[in-house]
Enzyme design. Sequence first.
Site, PDB file in Angstrom:
ATOM      1  N   ARG A 100       0.820  -1.217   0.000  1.00  0.00           N
ATOM      2  CA  ARG A 100       0.000   0.000   0.000  1.00  0.00           C
ATOM      3  C   ARG A 100       0.854   1.268   0.000  1.00  0.00           C
ATOM      4  O   ARG A 100       0.564   2.231  -0.689  1.00  0.00           O
ATOM      5  CB  ARG A 100      -0.966  -0.023   1.199  1.00  0.00           C
ATOM      6  CG  ARG A 100      -1.820   1.214   1.399  1.00  0.00           C
ATOM      7  CD  ARG A 100      -2.590   1.677   0.178  1.00  0.00           C
ATOM      8  NE  ARG A 100      -3.313   0.617  -0.510  1.00  0.00           N
ATOM      9  CZ  ARG A 100      -3.631   0.665  -1.800  1.00  0.00           C
ATOM     10  NH1 ARG A 100      -3.303   1.720  -2.548  1.00  0.00           N
ATOM     11  NH2 ARG A 100      -4.257  -0.344  -2.365  1.00  0.00           N
ATOM     12  N   LYS A 135       1.548  25.678  -4.531  1.00  0.00           N
ATOM     13  CA  LYS A 135       0.337  25.091  -3.934  1.00  0.00           C
ATOM     14  C   LYS A 135       0.488  23.582  -3.848  1.00  0.00           C
ATOM     15  O   LYS A 135      -0.187  22.824  -4.545  1.00  0.00           O
ATOM     16  CB  LYS A 135      -0.889  25.500  -4.756  1.00  0.00           C
ATOM     17  CG  LYS A 135      -1.123  27.018  -4.740  1.00  0.00           C
ATOM     18  CD  LYS A 135      -2.321  27.445  -5.565  1.00  0.00           C
ATOM     19  CE  LYS A 135      -2.479  28.972  -5.512  1.00  0.00           C
ATOM     20  NZ  LYS A 135      -3.552  29.471  -6.384  1.00  0.00           N
ATOM     21  N   LYS A 167       3.618  39.853  -5.209  1.00  0.00           N
ATOM     22  CA  LYS A 167       2.207  39.598  -5.476  1.00  0.00           C
ATOM     23  C   LYS A 167       1.360  40.805  -5.085  1.00  0.00           C
ATOM     24  O   LYS A 167       1.870  41.791  -4.552  1.00  0.00           O
ATOM     25  CB  LYS A 167       1.751  38.336  -4.732  1.00  0.00           C
ATOM     26  CG  LYS A 167       2.639  37.121  -5.036  1.00  0.00           C
ATOM     27  CD  LYS A 167       2.045  35.839  -4.566  1.00  0.00           C
ATOM     28  CE  LYS A 167       0.866  35.439  -5.440  1.00  0.00           C
ATOM     29  NZ  LYS A 167       0.318  34.117  -5.065  1.00  0.00           N
ATOM     30  N   GLU A 197       3.499  40.251 -10.130  1.00  0.00           N
ATOM     31  CA  GLU A 197       2.141  39.895 -10.538  1.00  0.00           C
ATOM     32  C   GLU A 197       1.356  41.155 -10.864  1.00  0.00           C
ATOM     33  O   GLU A 197       1.416  42.136 -10.116  1.00  0.00           O
ATOM     34  CB  GLU A 197       1.462  39.147  -9.382  1.00  0.00           C
ATOM     35  CG  GLU A 197       0.004  38.803  -9.632  1.00  0.00           C
ATOM     36  CD  GLU A 197      -0.690  38.237  -8.398  1.00  0.00           C
ATOM     37  OE1 GLU A 197      -0.073  37.408  -7.689  1.00  0.00           O
ATOM     38  OE2 GLU A 197      -1.840  38.650  -8.124  1.00  0.00           O
ATOM     39  N   ASP A 219      -2.368  37.747 -13.826  1.00  0.00           N
ATOM     40  CA  ASP A 219      -3.260  36.893 -13.052  1.00  0.00           C
ATOM     41  C   ASP A 219      -4.709  37.129 -13.434  1.00  0.00           C
ATOM     42  O   ASP A 219      -5.195  38.266 -13.390  1.00  0.00           O
ATOM     43  CB  ASP A 219      -3.056  37.179 -11.546  1.00  0.00           C
ATOM     44  CG  ASP A 219      -3.690  36.109 -10.677  1.00  0.00           C
ATOM     45  OD1 ASP A 219      -3.555  34.906 -11.015  1.00  0.00           O
ATOM     46  OD2 ASP A 219      -4.326  36.464  -9.674  1.00  0.00           O
TER      47      ASP A 219
END
Lengths: 280, 280, 280, 280, 280, 280
Positions: A100, A135, A167, A197, A219
Amino acid sequence: MQIPSILIEDLVRAAIKEDLGHGLDITSSCVIAGNIEAKAVFRARKEGVLAGLIPALSTFSHIDQDFEFDILAHDGDVIDEGQEIFTVKGNAQAILTAERVALNFLTHMSGIATLTRQYVLAVQGTNAKICDTRKTLAGLRTIQKYAVRAGGGFNHRSGLDDAILIKDNHIAISGGIETALNYAKDNSSHMVKIEIEVDTLEQLEQVLAHGGADIVMMDNFEISQLKTAMDMVKGKMITEASGGVNLQTVKAIAQTGVDYISVGALTHSAHAFDIGLDID
Amino acid sequence: MQIPSILIEDLVRAAIKEDLGHGLDITSSCVIAGNIEAKAVFRARKEGVLAGLIPALSTFSHIDQDFEFDILAHDGDVIDEGQEIFTVKGNAQAILTAERVALNFLTHMSGIATLTRQYVLAVQGTNAKICDTRKTLAGLRTIQKYAVRAGGGFNHRSGLDDAILIKDNHIAISGGIETALNYAKDNSSHMVKIEIEVDTLEQLEQVLAHGGADIVMMDNFEISQLKTAMDMVKGKMITEASGGVNLQTVKAIAQTGVDYISVGALTHSAHAFDIGLDID
Amino acid sequence: MQIPSILIEDLVRAAIKEDLGHGLDITSSCVIAGNIEAKAVFRARKEGVLAGLIPALSTFSHIDQDFEFDILAHDGDVIDEGQEIFTVKGNAQAILTAERVALNFLTHMSGIATLTRQYVLAVQGTNAKICDTRKTLAGLRTIQKYAVRAGGGFNHRSGLDDAILIKDNHIAISGGIETALNYAKDNSSHMVKIEIEVDTLEQLEQVLAHGGADIVMMDNFEISQLKTAMDMVKGKMITEASGGVNLQTVKAIAQTGVDYISVGALTHSAHAFDIGLDID
Amino acid sequence: MQIPSILIEDLVRAAIKEDLGHGLDITSSCVIAGNIEAKAVFRARKEGVLAGLIPALSTFSHIDQDFEFDILAHDGDVIDEGQEIFTVKGNAQAILTAERVALNFLTHMSGIATLTRQYVLAVQGTNAKICDTRKTLAGLRTIQKYAVRAGGGFNHRSGLDDAILIKDNHIAISGGIETALNYAKDNSSHMVKIEIEVDTLEQLEQVLAHGGADIVMMDNFEISQLKTAMDMVKGKMITEASGGVNLQTVKAIAQTGVDYISVGALTHSAHAFDIGLDID
Amino acid sequence: MQIPSILIEDLVRAAIKEDLGHGLDITSSCVIAGNIEAKAVFRARKEGVLAGLIPALSTFSHIDQDFEFDILAHDGDVIDEGQEIFTVKGNAQAILTAERVALNFLTHMSGIATLTRQYVLAVQGTNAKICDTRKTLAGLRTIQKYAVRAGGGFNHRSGLDDAILIKDNHIAISGGIETALNYAKDNSSHMVKIEIEVDTLEQLEQVLAHGGADIVMMDNFEISQLKTAMDMVKGKMITEASGGVNLQTVKAIAQTGVDYISVGALTHSAHAFDIGLDID
Amino acid sequence: MQIPSILIEDLVRAAIKEDLGHGLDITSSCVIAGNIEAKAVFRARKEGVLAGLIPALSTFSHIDQDFEFDILAHDGDVIDEGQEIFTVKGNAQAILTAERVALNFLTHMSGIATLTRQYVLAVQGTNAKICDTRKTLAGLRTIQKYAVRAGGGFNHRSGLDDAILIKDNHIAISGGIETALNYAKDNSSHMVKIEIEVDTLEQLEQVLAHGGADIVMMDNFEISQLKTAMDMVKGKMITEASGGVNLQTVKAIAQTGVDYISVGALTHSAHAFDIGLDID
């Protein structure tokens, strides 16, 4: 380049200990005699891209050093439904104990590689490259970013320490684009790139007016805005599109001519790739 | 019960170190003055179930012990699009340094809780309970299983050590259902439950003929087979269905009367739940 | 920006355990009664630059949480001979137990900061910036590079992962400057800078002919060669001089107009800065 | 006796991870093909004493288990400028990945061994032995003290736990030499030696008057005071001189007849020994 | 001196994690509401010596930082049957979660302290001191040796690194007592004591003939042999008896005048001291 | 099933480091030449049951990878006084360095196995099985519970997470047996067993009246009460006796027909089993 094993060993050991818990696979230990040998094969149950071979093999080797492996596919390979990935031969109890944990590495990492490849194929014929983000899941960044590479993607920065990405919140707090850019240029090392950004064409205008950065991230731009933006940038900065990217939208974004498209879903929302273990 | 913080601290620290890398958030450090204070709010961008508050808060506290929090929702709460989860007030550099790691915990764990709740809602009105599996990501089992509970699900066994689950491969290697069951009963501690997986009604027949187990897992059964199986078992064992479970199929499975339905996707394929951080 | 304490805690704990060994400061424990309070002051015994306050204070706090500190100087401050750095008040046994470990941090890090400042002062009036290298001591890179910043220096790359530096051996093995540069540009992420080392003006010529890099490092160039090189580069790349740099040679190197001068000695050969602890 | 590898492994792994950071030597990985083999030789660029072979070799083995080594010098050997230390043959990428970490161990430890030998040679012909102190760098005490032995020096106590050293502050706080000595003798284990530091001949007088200790450390004594002190002690205690010791003063100190001279600079201020790696 | 908490924290955390396993006290979590407060008292069920307060309190604090303690006895105190040791007030779930781990520290360490005191009382009126050995349990040496001190005993060396003990096997392999003693004296640091084990009066004779050691350990000597030995040694070495020591034999051994009697059973065979937790 | 080595390695390494301390076996290193080879044999000095072979061998292998072993007995074997357990051949210094740590594992674990066997033999001829408790020593639970199995005993639950045991305090705080049982059944996973402790026959009556549990633990019952209890339970629950169990009382308890007898002393109060190492 293969992921150096020194960087995954601790994770492999943690995953095994997490599964063994207080100390024993009580099922195998109760049900299967200690001297039985078996051979098992890992087999893809769908088409996709393989990633995770090293931690999977390492899992087995940590449980029992006497296993024999036959490796039939490599990280980065496109594999078909039913294709054999590797076989393992040795103590039956130990195979079932390791199964597993090894599968959890293979299915997660191949899931990321497979999803990455879908994006890469979707932008084929354009100049755009697909890249990941920060992320990622706790403790898994190194193997997740490796899986993105296995799927044909590129890595965005690895952490807060290896590139500057100004950002929206940095701009707001520091007092505006000009200030933020100046601070970044004055205080950073010469070894580090600066990305900024922008959320609007007006912001892009300001960035260009104040000398630009190495990379500009646009963005959540509409396709039409992206096109205008590309005309404004004229190759003076590397361009990156982010936000609202999915397999339906990515091609149109790529066709605007952006250099990079960053996709958080590659690491935070990839589905497990289906792989099974069959005992011969 | 909240997850004891001693069990998540190492993971939180690892996640922070993974993001800080060689030692510094170079963007915040270059761009933002060290003495600026800010207030930020974590806000849901969709409807779902919250999970991950403790590691998120712990992330901030590990970066800076002087933060003030205002907690507006709790793990297990159903939250609406736009709802505020918690606010954090303090040093602006430190908020931006902690942001991504905290979000990565919140979005992953809330993603699992939200998906779990979708399954739980899908079987509402039946007796079936939704439970997870050992198909978790390396190092994340404890927080993933906690998120399943936050979403209203139940936990299957935690590892190889805390319950016996005789699967197809164990049956094959040990020599059959009777042998496997006898071995398990003779050799296991009285504190441990025994579950056995069956792939066919014939196997279920054999299990019943040899005294049963505490739980029987029916893997990849058709709905009609499940119904027959439930008639055969007649409450003599706890019943669990697994395999081929998704949000389309789960209701019909539940309506057969099975006690538990185990869903690997809860932990291996949940999408990140969308949460953002806004600076006031 | 202060070094985040999460990044030095493990080192502080390791240093304390290394000194406590099997478990006790047997001198303090045998010789000093457990209830005596004392006040001690850390005092510079030379002029220099302070660095290491955070690990020093952290050392005391790990031994006894009840200490009271009075902080009289900060990292990066130029301090005079005899100047007080901080005072600590509390249990006398605990002060003496913590003394040496705290001093070892302060004297090493201040030694690096002080040496760095000497180089920075030596190039004052030129445009050159002083930076460090990866020639650091095992496990100490983060605090050593922080000390360089405290002394007014800049950091070169932090590790093998955050920038490309094509050195002589890479060029030799890959087959030459053109190949190496092309490979680097094709295979690297857009977030990463590329630096190339040249040992001769001919190599510099080749680098320029093949499109240059973000930074060029001129290793062991004579002053006259450096001057020629600067004329050749004409601002098309950031320039860095390395090799044979010491306090006698650094000014002449800086006067050639190079942007950065990297000095391994900052971290591998700095002398301890003399600081003492006096009991009031 | 070689340093047991179990005691350096964690440090070697930490040093490698510190250099690999988020996970990859991006230069070697981008620039050099994965299947190229190379042979490299570590070569001294000055005369000195070698130390650090074990962590250097261990570094390579942690990166790639298939390296072949040819060991041409051993820890403690005096090596000439240009002398080969060891060669390593294997994957070129892996050699370049391991190079800096291995060199950092070798140059630091050989620097300590070389400096120690300079002190040892300086006192040749006297009875004095050179020893180190607890003024070591965080986490490096074991390898630094080993390097002192490689250079012909002796180790003073290893930590706070393995010998009693009553210093000026202990005397001041405990209430004087007699009290401190009595407490130490009454409360300590029979397995532990007692050393006391004296700053004046008067203090030495008191120590002798109250029964002495196993060792007396005379701190910052003038040469003439040391001579008087040696006459007073008359072999009743082991004698140790400390403070103000450097390569200019050490011989005169040794000629007073003291048994040991302790030198903090051996571990806190040794210069890196110059070693280079050449690719064949 | 109290054991510094930095030295027991890792062990406390390990013990808690060992008990929480995959992550939850499922009994308290299922059975007890999360908001119930309780007060519990730790009470001795026999007479003995207390040790282990710090790890016991630390266990509670690691589970929940809001507990209030009332400390009624201290390490080293002789406590009566029924005497209260400390009370803890706070969340009921958390008290029951911490109970067993805290008790395991208290009962083991108090068991060692209590057994040590029995030996100390048995030799009262003689000059002999009771000391421990390196026969400790893996990972527990520091707390076991601390418990011996709490019971009035002394510590023998802490490890292989802090004193020389030449045992029978060292003598045999090195070629005899003279050789072994000479090697030890020539090669050891001046900060380290030398002890030698003898099994016969003839060996003792040889030790004396070759200049003695700091301490002589007489292993498995008859009482009459011990008496003869004491006459031979005449105070020229510290004397230690070992082997065959139990509560029946220890007084007679002590009456021979030996300085120290070392007892392995203190740490390898002490019975748990009976302590219970009662909920008010 | 052997204890998987991944679960004992950290403990073995910790035990070695605990003994090596600051870094060296100074006795072997001073007294024995580095090139001497020796052969040593581990020999039982009493009759008992062997346990601990794996950590003992692992200890040697961590000190020196070149040892040759001849394994003459296995965990779980009944061994006679004087019987050889295993021999080790290799570097003499290394053998003496590893000796005590290896012995500490063998004597502790064999002590537990031997004591367990005494209990198992005492109940021979009855149906009762001997099992352990959570009264283990910090960090040693896995190896202690393994040693119980080696001695023929069974393991009770491993931690707080793998079974529900409702004890007197849980009953008191939750509001009584009925409430506690209902909560446990409603909130727990189907994979977990529920045991309840009763202190009186009245409590047993209540348990039976409210549907029973999987197991009932009768704590500190008189023999006559146990007999009555067995009549009341009539096989409807698994029965376990605990409290006041010793080698004198265990047979009578077993003869009442209880299924399990749990004995805390197995792990908290076992005497070290006497094993010695002889050099050939």
